[in-house]
Design a protein around this motif. Structure first.
Motif, short mmCIF file in Angstrom:
data_model
loop_
_atom_site.label_atom_id
_atom_site.label_comp_id
_atom_site.label_asym_id
_atom_site.label_seq_id
_atom_site.Cartn_x
_atom_site.Cartn_y
_atom_site.Cartn_z
N VAL A 140 -69.42 -5.90 21.00
CA VAL A 140 -68.63 -6.22 22.19
C VAL A 140 -67.20 -5.73 22.03
O VAL A 140 -66.62 -5.09 22.92
CB VAL A 140 -68.65 -7.73 22.47
CG1 VAL A 140 -67.58 -8.12 23.48
CG2 VAL A 140 -70.01 -8.17 22.97
N GLU A 143 -65.18 -2.90 24.17
CA GLU A 143 -63.97 -3.28 24.92
C GLU A 143 -62.79 -2.41 24.50
O GLU A 143 -61.97 -2.01 25.33
CB GLU A 143 -63.66 -4.75 24.71
CG GLU A 143 -64.60 -5.69 25.46
CD GLU A 143 -64.12 -7.12 25.46
OE1 GLU A 143 -63.14 -7.44 24.75
OE2 GLU A 143 -64.74 -7.95 26.18
N ALA A 193 -65.66 -17.31 23.23
CA ALA A 193 -66.02 -16.95 24.60
C ALA A 193 -66.94 -15.75 24.62
O ALA A 193 -67.94 -15.72 25.36
CB ALA A 193 -64.75 -16.68 25.41
N GLN A 194 -66.64 -14.73 23.82
CA GLN A 194 -67.52 -13.57 23.74
C GLN A 194 -68.88 -13.97 23.18
O GLN A 194 -69.92 -13.49 23.65
CB GLN A 194 -66.89 -12.49 22.86
CG GLN A 194 -65.67 -11.82 23.46
CD GLN A 194 -65.05 -10.80 22.53
OE1 GLN A 194 -65.28 -10.82 21.32
NE2 GLN A 194 -64.24 -9.90 23.08
N ALA A 216 -70.34 -16.85 23.44
CA ALA A 216 -71.08 -17.59 24.47
C ALA A 216 -71.74 -16.64 25.46
O ALA A 216 -72.89 -16.86 25.88
CB ALA A 216 -70.15 -18.56 25.20
N ARG A 217 -71.04 -15.57 25.83
CA ARG A 217 -71.63 -14.60 26.76
C ARG A 217 -72.80 -13.87 26.10
O ARG A 217 -73.82 -13.59 26.76
CB ARG A 217 -70.56 -13.60 27.23
CG ARG A 217 -69.51 -14.23 28.15
CD ARG A 217 -68.68 -13.18 28.84
NE ARG A 217 -67.82 -12.45 27.93
CZ ARG A 217 -66.59 -12.82 27.60
NH1 ARG A 217 -66.07 -13.94 28.10
NH2 ARG A 217 -65.86 -12.08 26.78
N LEU A 218 -72.67 -13.57 24.82
CA LEU A 218 -73.78 -12.92 24.11
C LEU A 218 -75.00 -13.84 24.04
O LEU A 218 -76.14 -13.39 24.18
CB LEU A 218 -73.33 -12.54 22.70
CG LEU A 218 -72.42 -11.32 22.60
CD1 LEU A 218 -71.75 -11.27 21.22
CD2 LEU A 218 -73.19 -10.04 22.85
N THR A 276 -75.83 -16.09 26.22
CA THR A 276 -76.43 -16.05 27.56
C THR A 276 -77.27 -14.80 27.75
O THR A 276 -78.40 -14.85 28.25
CB THR A 276 -75.34 -16.12 28.64
OG1 THR A 276 -74.62 -17.36 28.51
CG2 THR A 276 -75.95 -16.06 30.03
N ASP A 277 -76.73 -13.64 27.33
CA ASP A 277 -77.48 -12.39 27.45
C ASP A 277 -78.77 -12.45 26.64
O ASP A 277 -79.82 -11.95 27.08
CB ASP A 277 -76.62 -11.22 26.97
CG ASP A 277 -75.52 -10.85 27.95
OD1 ASP A 277 -75.62 -11.23 29.12
OD2 ASP A 277 -74.57 -10.17 27.52
N GLN A 335 -81.34 -14.87 28.32
CA GLN A 335 -81.87 -14.32 29.57
C GLN A 335 -82.57 -12.97 29.39
O GLN A 335 -82.98 -12.35 30.37
CB GLN A 335 -80.74 -14.21 30.59
CG GLN A 335 -80.16 -15.57 30.97
CD GLN A 335 -79.09 -15.50 32.03
OE1 GLN A 335 -78.70 -14.41 32.48
NE2 GLN A 335 -78.61 -16.65 32.48
N ARG A 378 -81.49 -10.05 28.21
CA ARG A 378 -80.75 -8.79 28.37
C ARG A 378 -80.43 -8.15 27.03
O ARG A 378 -80.05 -6.98 26.97
CB ARG A 378 -79.47 -9.02 29.17
CG ARG A 378 -79.72 -9.37 30.64
CD ARG A 378 -78.44 -9.36 31.43
NE ARG A 378 -77.56 -10.46 31.06
CZ ARG A 378 -77.57 -11.67 31.64
NH1 ARG A 378 -78.45 -11.91 32.61
NH2 ARG A 378 -76.73 -12.60 31.26
#
Length: 304
Positions: free
Chosen positions: A133, A137, A257-258, A260-262, A264-265, A268, A270
């Motif tokens: 990530v 970025e 925060a990053q 947490a998004r990972l 989720t991916d 789900q 992704r």
């Protein structure tokens, strides 16, 4: 408690240890009962001065893992005892790492993990996922631009391929032939056999950026980057800039925060991972295998 790590400062042998449990958590800290912990080539740097994470031997190694919160220190508001969390932590607040039955961590570096996510899969995510990530970025590429990734079949490279493809980038990756089909499924447009010494000629030059995840590949990748493009190395060997190319090294940092998004991916669907679970007691041999690069692209995870 059982642990795998080093017995003294500067020691390079990784051994089975019997360590005291972590101290009660201070302000902003958690004690986690470890369910699984990731192992990577960077772990050989923790006790040799290559990466100062505040290790205080005898101590467990490991800077990433997942587990159940056993104790919460003052000032922690969003995480409670019994929650399941995932973290990459460096420096290590307790002077000892995740390759143990328990570990003290910084609460601000931990992300909540749903019970549906298997521990072995979760523990394979933090360092490699955050690195992927953060490097993407840093590059700041936009849909349609071209990215070269060396060692696309490795644990970090494979995640970078997936994230880059999801962002609409045209990805070329170097990897072994055995990883080619998997990387195409992840979204790579082209996969080139890194064993071929002429692999740079098989890649069409003019890449907007190169992501270096294989030591020693930066000199071959730099000529393939267009004037004014970018090269970011994850292996501390970014070459001197030329032709207006920004050439830099990148080192992972904790970011809840990053993470947490990972998560989720991953939940789900992704993102896909290929962890290789190993009992904690077999940690020394697993460490030798990982640091020697004998993982076949799979992320090794220690399970207490």
């Amino acid at each position: 408690m059982k642990a795998i790590g080093v017995s003294g400062p500067g020691e390079t042998d990784v051994v089975l240890l019997d360590l005291p449990e972590p101290p009660p958590p201070g302000r902003g800290q958690l004690v986690i009962e470890v369910e699984a912990a990731g192992l990577g080539p960077w772990d050989r740097l923790l006790n040799t001065g290559g990466w100062d994470v505040g290790l205080r031997p005898p101590a467990a190694l490991g800077v990433e893992g997942v587990g159940r919160v056993r104790a919460v220190g003052p000032g922690v508001q969003e995480i409670s005892v019994g929650d399941r969390v995932l973290a990459h932590d460096a420096p290590l607040p307790g002077g000892s790492g995740f390759w143990a039955e328990q570990v003290l961590v910084t609460a601000a570096h931990a992300a909540l993990v749903p019970d549906a996510l298997e521990s072995v899969v979760a523990a394979a995510l933090p360092v490699n996922g955050l690195t992927a990530v953060q490097v993407l970025e840093a590059l700041g590429l936009t849909a349609g631009q071209r990215l070269l990734i060396t060692n696309g079949g490795g644990s970090t490279g494979a995640l970078a391929v997936q994230l880059a493809a999801a962002a609409g980038l045209a990805v070329t990756a170097t990897a072994s032939p055995s990883a080619a089909q998997r990387l195409h499924e992840y979204g790579a447009n082209q996969v080139i056999d890194y064993h071929d010494p002429a692999w740079p000629r098989r890649a069409q030059a003019g890449f907007d950026a190169a992501l270096i995840a294989a030591p020693g590949t930066a000199p071959s990748a730099l000529p393939l980057v267009r004037d004014g493009g970018q090269l970011v190395s994850l292996t501390s060997d970014a070459p001197r800039s030329e032709r207006g190319i920004a050439s830099t090294d990148l080192y992972v940092r904790p970011d809840a925060a990053q993470l947490a998004r990972l998560v989720t991916d991953l939940v789900q669907g992704r993102l896909r991972l290929a962890p290789d679970p190993v009992p904690l007691a077999d940690g020394p041999s697993a460490y030798d295998r990982v640091t020697a690069g004998r993982t076949a692209g799979r992320k090794v995870v220690l399970v207490p």
